[in-house]
Design an enzyme around this catalytic site. Structure first.
Site, PDB file in Angstrom:
ATOM      1  N   GLY A 178      39.113  33.943  30.054  1.00 28.57           N
ATOM      2  CA  GLY A 178      40.504  33.685  30.452  1.00 28.57           C
ATOM      3  C   GLY A 178      40.633  33.868  31.854  1.00 28.57           C
ATOM      4  O   GLY A 178      41.399  33.088  32.369  1.00 28.57           O
ATOM      5  N   PHE A 179      40.281  34.957  32.439  1.00 21.20           N
ATOM      6  CA  PHE A 179      40.346  34.933  33.745  1.00 21.20           C
ATOM      7  C   PHE A 179      41.666  35.221  34.318  1.00 21.20           C
ATOM      8  O   PHE A 179      41.789  34.667  35.564  1.00 21.20           O
ATOM      9  CB  PHE A 179      39.439  33.760  34.636  1.00 21.20           C
ATOM     10  CG  PHE A 179      38.064  33.661  34.382  1.00 21.20           C
ATOM     11  CD1 PHE A 179      37.235  35.055  34.392  1.00 21.20           C
ATOM     12  CD2 PHE A 179      37.543  32.661  33.799  1.00 21.20           C
ATOM     13  CE1 PHE A 179      35.807  34.874  34.052  1.00 21.20           C
ATOM     14  CE2 PHE A 179      36.160  32.508  33.379  1.00 21.20           C
ATOM     15  CZ  PHE A 179      35.434  33.815  33.493  1.00 21.20           C
ATOM     16  N   THR A 182      34.636  40.272  27.370  1.00 19.83           N
ATOM     17  CA  THR A 182      34.278  41.549  28.318  1.00 19.83           C
ATOM     18  C   THR A 182      33.647  42.799  27.748  1.00 19.83           C
ATOM     19  O   THR A 182      32.893  43.341  28.504  1.00 19.83           O
ATOM     20  CB  THR A 182      35.586  41.827  29.139  1.00 19.83           C
ATOM     21  OG1 THR A 182      36.556  42.043  27.920  1.00 19.83           O
ATOM     22  CG2 THR A 182      36.213  40.779  29.775  1.00 19.83           C
ATOM     23  N   ARG A 200      33.850  56.392  36.201  1.00 22.97           N
ATOM     24  CA  ARG A 200      33.018  56.401  35.071  1.00 22.97           C
ATOM     25  C   ARG A 200      32.530  55.029  34.381  1.00 22.97           C
ATOM     26  O   ARG A 200      33.598  54.334  34.153  1.00 22.97           O
ATOM     27  CB  ARG A 200      33.334  57.551  34.052  1.00 22.97           C
ATOM     28  CG  ARG A 200      32.144  57.562  33.000  1.00 22.97           C
ATOM     29  CD  ARG A 200      32.791  58.668  31.730  1.00 22.97           C
ATOM     30  NE  ARG A 200      32.356  59.888  32.018  1.00 22.97           N
ATOM     31  CZ  ARG A 200      32.915  60.989  31.558  1.00 22.97           C
ATOM     32  NH1 ARG A 200      34.087  60.905  30.926  1.00 22.97           N
ATOM     33  NH2 ARG A 200      32.403  62.112  31.682  1.00 22.97           N
ATOM     34  N   THR A 202      28.020  46.052  29.669  1.00 26.76           N
ATOM     35  CA  THR A 202      28.977  45.212  29.949  1.00 26.76           C
ATOM     36  C   THR A 202      29.691  45.273  31.394  1.00 26.76           C
ATOM     37  O   THR A 202      30.336  44.531  31.922  1.00 26.76           O
ATOM     38  CB  THR A 202      30.175  45.297  28.845  1.00 26.76           C
ATOM     39  OG1 THR A 202      30.542  46.838  28.753  1.00 26.76           O
ATOM     40  CG2 THR A 202      29.569  44.971  27.222  1.00 26.76           C
ATOM     41  N   GLN A 252      30.442  42.434  33.983  1.00 32.54           N
ATOM     42  CA  GLN A 252      31.526  42.069  34.574  1.00 32.54           C
ATOM     43  C   GLN A 252      31.412  42.104  36.141  1.00 32.54           C
ATOM     44  O   GLN A 252      32.077  41.205  36.802  1.00 32.54           O
ATOM     45  CB  GLN A 252      32.632  43.236  34.339  1.00 32.54           C
ATOM     46  CG  GLN A 252      33.231  43.125  32.988  1.00 32.54           C
ATOM     47  CD  GLN A 252      34.048  41.836  32.731  1.00 32.54           C
ATOM     48  OE1 GLN A 252      35.032  41.340  33.379  1.00 32.54           O
ATOM     49  NE2 GLN A 252      33.527  41.154  31.968  1.00 32.54           N
ATOM     50  N   GLY A 302      38.248  50.735  35.371  1.00 37.88           N
ATOM     51  CA  GLY A 302      38.532  49.463  35.437  1.00 37.88           C
ATOM     52  C   GLY A 302      37.614  48.789  36.300  1.00 37.88           C
ATOM     53  O   GLY A 302      37.662  48.892  37.368  1.00 37.88           O
ATOM     54  N   GLU A 329      37.919  42.938  37.642  1.00 35.80           N
ATOM     55  CA  GLU A 329      38.252  41.968  38.786  1.00 35.80           C
ATOM     56  C   GLU A 329      37.456  42.356  39.942  1.00 35.80           C
ATOM     57  O   GLU A 329      37.318  41.501  40.935  1.00 35.80           O
ATOM     58  CB  GLU A 329      39.794  42.368  38.775  1.00 35.80           C
ATOM     59  CG  GLU A 329      40.183  41.155  37.805  1.00 35.80           C
ATOM     60  CD  GLU A 329      41.548  41.436  37.503  1.00 35.80           C
ATOM     61  OE1 GLU A 329      42.656  40.541  37.676  1.00 35.80           O
ATOM     62  OE2 GLU A 329      42.145  42.333  36.771  1.00 35.80           O
TER      63      GLU A 329
HETATM   64 MO1  MOS Z   1      43.409  39.127  35.281  1.00 32.93          MO
HETATM   65  S1  MOS Z   1      43.352  37.546  36.458  1.00 32.93           S
HETATM   66  O1  MOS Z   1      44.757  40.308  35.879  1.00 32.93           O
HETATM   67  O2  MOS Z   1      43.699  38.737  33.692  1.00 32.93           O
END
Ligand code: MOS
Length: 696
Positions: free
Chosen positions: A238-239, A469, A586, A592, A596, A660, A663
């Protein structure tokens, strides 16, 4: 907050959904089995601004196999028309080229397409304006960025500090329109069932958040949330473009309402995506830096001009990074939007941070060159003790460690700082560095349910999303550690609004937000049911607020190192080496996570060298609307690419100790490529993408 101990977390567990995916049994949105499906093909406006005067649907209606035809004159009325992007077929206005103005539903996709193409549309055209310019006459400041942040900030006296600075940089950086191109284009199946009198609607969708889709779309159709079920167990990327429903979802449901209870399948084709599902705004960014001889920033100004659609505001928070990245006593940031006759821009991987850090980190490289200081050392000298805007301590800012670790591994010490100092045959070689940052956020309103089954197994439910993801796997690992059991005894269920509420997979907040709810539910479960629960024991809990949220500045950081080779005759750029070193708390799943990070870096490479959507301003649409003309990095472009992360647990961000990582990999990557190109060639390209012509 004390993070829970890690037993399963951190392991490179292979994807639990992998076998289903590679054997083709994991259903994606378009593949769900429904009874007697019909197929939708849209009618899109061919003008950029004006009105639809007439739509002649007689040829379409006469085709064998056509079930129904919708136009702006006869479509069902929406109960809520407050969203300018979603309010389709409600009036005769055309706001951008490609806007949805009708649809044909037919027995096959081919018939629907032929019929849609046969709809004759007459327009009254009005002048349109699709071109972003720094001096656009209608620039305005958005009320807020991200609902809470001001568009502009001004601290100290930037002008005086710039005038007095020993060294200054004053440059403008530009980034083009870029389009999200996930492997799976957007797709929906809508089913409108009125057999029981009260409508019950099901939407199989390719989305980053089923609950968000329901919350947005139910009111449009006058439905209670419980009347709309959204299902998305597997999503092919999706990005950001699937972070909210778009007009195609509305069209599918509208059509389903008119199709006599038969399911309506709508696969948005790649070309249509370039007008319908969002894109990254182009940016024009002026950055001014003032520093003393030692490279310590005395002034930092970051002024952004970008576009929005005249039909709905989307304000990208491009200069936010300059509010927190480096210490500078005098600081100014601003955002201005030009409202144009274009589709609505939206999220694309690291919206804001990504284009903002391209400009900011090239500017820092320019400052390093101007001061004659190593670019890593320059960043070290401008490291802020606490978050500049809030004064809060960092929950874990390890930027310098990322830079130093990367420098060591990359062999930075041997670098001759002089541009154009390395050559190998026809190739000019250079290396570059840039920093990365991304906020560590958790979203509110996440709820998890845990049920103990008779055979020692737990069912863990939350309406989360996996866009490829690794959510299926990472949440299972979190649940296992939270429950004190093995991952093999956890049955995770996600991707359905029949499951408890979950926030969208966006802003790199998914695993943090959903994981927090699962840990809270596991704690509550053990309190309620003890160590030996009976079969059917169940607990449902909402994630608590993070007590540290306002006390700590929570951001991830990273450092990119890039080597480039530039052909001195043709300007061809190759990137033989990319290394990213990240501080992301962590690791939940090492495999995965790495995917990412290198995925983000690859997209950053792509942004640096290839990606650009070209709008033809005569007609108002993007002409590079397929993967033959919208270039992205392919395998041959990606050579030695590696991502590593610091061994670290964040004590404040969430109960898993993670931050997280979806991105941050793209943030700063393009700047590192641009900085390496400068080092190789002595040419500073401030306009993305860095195509060969810009080096000749
Ligand atoms: Mo990300 S561009 O916040 O799905």
């Amino acid at each position: 907050m004390k993070p829970i101990p890690a037993k399963s977390m951190g392991a490179p567990l292979t994807r639990l959904d992998g076998p289903a995916k590679v054997t083709g049994t994991a259903p994606y949105a378009f593949e769900h089995q429904v009874q007697r499906p019909t197929y939708l093909h849209p009618v899109q406006a061919t003008i950029a601004h004006g009105r639809v005067v007439a739509m002649d649907t007689s040829a379409a209606a006469a085709l064998d196999g056509v079930v129904t035809v919708l136009t702006v004159f006869d479509a069902p009325k929406l109960a809520d028309t407050s969203d300018g992007e979603l309010r389709i077929l409600q009036d005769d206005r055309v706001h951008f080229r490609g806007q949805l103005i009708g649809a044909v539903v037919a027995e096959s996709a081919e018939i629907a397409r032929e019929a849609a193409d046969s709809v004759r549309v007459d327009y009254r055209t009005e002048p349109h304006d699709t071109e972003l310019r720094a001096d656009h006459p209608r620039l305005y400041a958005p009320e807020k960025l991200l609902e809470t942040e001001p568009a502009d900030t001004d601290e100290g006296d930037v002008d005086a500090a710039l005038a007095a600075a020993a060294v200054t940089v004053d440059q403008t950086y530009t980034t083009p329109i870029e389009h999200n191109n996930p492997m799976e284009p957007h797709a929906s199946i809508a089913v409108w069932d009125e057999t029981s009198g009260r409508p019950r609607v099901t939407l199989y969708d390719s989305t980053q958040g089923v609950h968000a889709v329901r919350k947005t779309l139910a009111p449009l159709f006058g439905l209670e949330p419980g009347q709309l079920r959204v299902i998305a167990p597997h999503v092919g990327g999706g990005f950001g473009s699937k972070g909210a429903p778009h007009a195609h979802n509305v069209l599918a449901i509208m059509a389903a309402r008119r199709s006599g209870g038969r399911p309506v399948k709508f696969a948005v084709i790649r070309q249509q995506m370039f007008a319908l599902v969002g894109y990254r705004t182009p940016t024009i960014q002026r950055i001014r830096l003032g520093a003393d001889r030692d490279g310590r920033l005395t002034a930092l100004s970051h002024e952004v001009v970008e576009l929005t659609s005249a039909v709905k505001e989307f304000a990208e928070q491009t200069a936010l990074v300059s509010r927190m990245m480096y210490a500078a006593p005098n600081r100014r940031t601003s955002h201005r939007l030009a409202p144009l006759d274009v589709p609505v821009p939206f999220w694309m991987r690291a919206p804001g941070e990504c284009p903002g850090m391209f400009a900011a980190e090239v500017a820092m490289d320019e400052l390093a060159a101007a001061c004659g200081i190593d670019p890593i050392e320059l960043r070290v000298r401008n490291e802020p003790e606490s978050e500049p805007a809030s004064g809060n301590p960092w929950s874990g800012r390890h930027l310098i460690e990322c830079l130093r670790t990367g420098a060591e591994r990359f062999g930075w010490a041997e670098r001759d700082p002089a541009p154009r100092s390395r050559r190998q045959g026809d190739w000019l070689l250079g290396t570059g560095v840039a920093a990365a940052t991304y906020p560590a956020s958790s979203m509110p309103g996440n709820v998890a349910r845990i049920v103990y089954c008779s055979d020692g197994r737990y069912t863990v439910q939350i309406g989360a999303a996996d866009l490829g993801t690794g959510t299926w796997t990472a949440l299972t690992q979190i649940a296992a550690d939270a429950l004190g059991c093995d991952t093999a005894t956890v049955d995770l269920q996600i991707g359905d609004t029949d499951l408890p509420a979950a926030s969208v997979a966006g802003g790199s907040s998914g695993i943090s937000s959903w994981g927090t709810a699962i840990v809270a539910a596991a704690r509550a479960f053990r309190e309620q049911h003890g160590e030996k629960p009976s079969a059917g024991a169940e607990t449902i809990t909402e994630a608590p607020e993070n007590p540290d949220a306002d006390k700590f500045a929570m951001h991830s950081f990273g450092a990119h190192f890039v080597e480039v080779a530039v052909d001195r005759d043709t300007g061809e750029i190759r990137v033989p080496r990319m290394l990213g070193v990240f501080s992301i708390g962590r690791a939940i799943n090492a495999r995965t996570l790495r995917s990412q990070l290198i995925g983000g870096m690859t997209m950053g490479l792509s942004m640096a060298l290839h990606e650009e959507s070209v709008r033809d301003h005569r007609f108002g649409h993007v002409v590079t609307q397929d993967l033959a003309t919208y270039h992205i990095s392919a395998h041959a472009d990606v050579r030695d690419i590696e991502a590593i992360w610091l061994d670290e647990v964040d004590e404040h961000a969430n109960p898993m100790g993670s931050r997280g990582a979806g991105e941050i990999g793209i943030v700063g990557a393009a700047a590192a490529v641009a900085n390496a190109v400068y080092h190789a060639t002595g040419m500073r390209v401030r306009d993305l993408p860095i195509t060969p012509d810009k080096l000749l």
